[in-house]
Write an enzyme that holds these catalytic residues in place. Structure first.
Site, PDB file in Angstrom:
ATOM      1  N   HIS A   1     105.910 129.108  78.577  1.00 23.51           N
ATOM      2  CA  HIS A   1     106.730 128.197  79.345  1.00 23.51           C
ATOM      3  C   HIS A   1     106.020 127.677  80.597  1.00 23.51           C
ATOM      4  CE1 HIS A   1     110.757 126.763  80.563  1.00 23.51           C
ATOM      5  NE2 HIS A   1     110.472 127.161  81.779  1.00 23.51           N
TER       6      HIS A   1
ATOM      7  N   TYR B   1     120.809 123.150  86.913  1.00 21.47           N
ATOM      8  CA  TYR B   1     121.820 123.609  85.972  1.00 21.47           C
ATOM      9  C   TYR B   1     123.229 123.073  86.217  1.00 21.47           C
ATOM     10  CZ  TYR B   1     118.191 126.779  84.436  1.00 21.47           C
ATOM     11  OH  TYR B   1     117.016 127.290  83.938  1.00 21.47           O
TER      12      TYR B   1
ATOM     13  N   ASP C   1     109.899 122.143  81.066  1.00 23.91           N
ATOM     14  CA  ASP C   1     111.202 122.676  81.468  1.00 23.91           C
ATOM     15  C   ASP C   1     112.063 121.526  82.004  1.00 23.91           C
ATOM     16  OD1 ASP C   1     112.796 125.289  81.988  1.00 23.91           O
ATOM     17  OD2 ASP C   1     112.826 124.319  83.955  1.00 23.91           O
TER      18      ASP C   1
END
Length: 384
Positions: free
Chosen positions: A362, A311, A178
């Site tokens: 994930h 982000y 990730d």
């Protein structure tokens, strides 16, 4: 970057009043009426939230988790004014390979607890052993509070390079998934003299845009499925990225005051990104570990800062070309991952690529720790 406060031992201790407040808020949650059939098509079903909220206190033995963490060496340091929390477990083997593991969102250093003994003290005496370093990304967990708004991926990588230097490691491997799959290559670019190899699970070689006819023709069935799933993600799941990249303070305020909101926000991804696809929360990861992660985010008040670092901090740099790291790169793609080797090879010197089509997602360190540990070893053994 510089160490502005020398490392010192750290023990996780949460006041009982904090836990009592969490569980009281959870039990007093005002839930909405279900929309439609109360399924996952509009978000986490109200019935699932009600069940998890009711069992939160029983499912999470925080005292037991603290005892488990107390047995793992942890430290706090300060790099460029930012508090950095990290786990540092040395192998009993003098020839151990230093390995930094970097998590992503909505994960944390807790992801790697089952992986640590597999790496540091393998059952096979002939297997490679590792000294393991697991930092909490700035803005996550105990690497709080976040100092400033310029903690880009490159700066986080620089802090971790400085950490490995402070620990005295002249040669080390960087690994991540990730967000960590961006940090690990960045460490390689910044520190080619000491970072000797990069390993990632998922997250590199991800397709962007619609494939043309030539691309479809040369793609395998698995690769075409990955194109399909990326397209569905962009159409149906991209909303959380838009919010966390543009309004991290807004979502942080909402999630820092509502255990149910935080649980729903994180559970949505734990379910969607683990394998089997769309499994209920009692699947491979299990409700206990999901609730431990949500509890950690709640107790450290990191929902907004974690969203910001991953982000928002890189602003418009998403998808921007980066310098190709010189190190050899190994990757493992589990069933839920979306990487395509030829696309990854355009950016990295890929020398090892493992496809796993029947398991894993994930959260590889929690879902398939044995397979992840084996792949890291296989990759590095192939370089010797």
């Amino acid at each position: 970057m510089t160490i502005t406060h020398e490392p010192h031992p750290f023990t996780v201790r949460v006041p009982s009043a904090e836990l009592d407040d969490l569980f009281a808020r959870a039990s007093a949650t005002r839930l909405p009426d279900p929309i439609g059939d109360d399924d996952w098509s509009t978000g986490v079903p109200v019935s699932v939230l009600r069940s998890l909220l009711a069992s939160w206190r029983e499912d999470v033995d925080w005292g037991g988790l603290e005892a488990r963490l107390a047995a793992i060496p942890q430290y706090l340091t300060e790099i460029d004014g930012q508090r950095i929390h990290y786990v540092h477990v040395r192998s009993s083997r003098p020839d151990a390979t230093p390995l930094l593991l970097c998590h992503g969102w909505p994960g944390s250093f807790l992801e790697f607890l089952d992986l640590i003994p597999l790496l540091t003290e393998p059952d096979d005496a002939g297997a490679r052993a590792f000294d393991v370093v697991i930092p909490s990304v700035p803005g996550f967990a105990f690497s709080m509070p976040l100092q400033g708004t310029d903690w880009t991926t490159e700066r986080v990588a620089g802090a971790f390079v400085e950490l490995m230097d402070a620990l005295g490691y002249e040669r080390y491997v960087a690994q991540g998934g990730d967000y960590g799959a961006g940090v690990a290559p960045a460490m390689g670019r910044l520190d080619p003299e000491h970072c000797v190899a990069i390993h990632v699970n998922g997250s590199i070689g991800a397709p962007t845009g619609e494939p043309d006819e030539d691309e479809i023709a040369r793609s395998t069935e698995i690769e075409r499925d990955r194109y399909r799933r990326v397209g569905e993600f962009m159409a149906e799941e991209f909303g959380y990225i838009s919010i966390q990249s543009t309004r991290p303070q807004l979502i942080g305020t909402a999630l820092t005051d509502s255990p149910a909101g935080l649980l729903a926000w994180m559970l949505d991804k734990f379910r969607a990104w683990s394998f089997p696809f769309d499994a209920e929360p009692d699947g491979r990861i299990g409700r206990r570990r999901i609730l431990e992660h949500v509890s950690l985010y709640w107790l450290t008040r990191c929902a907004g800062s974690a969203a910001f670092t991953v982000y928002a901090a890189d602003a418009g740099a998403w998808g921007a070309a980066s310098e190709r790291p010189t190190q050899p790169v190994g990757a493992i793609m589990f069933a839920h991952d979306i990487g395509i080797r030829r696309l990854a090879e355009a950016e990295y010197r890929v020398v090892h690529w493992t496809e796993v089509d029947d398991r894993g997602g994930h959260f590889a360190a929690m879902e398939e720790p044995e397979m992840l540990a084996h792949d890291i070893r296989t990759f590095l053994d192939g370089l010797d």
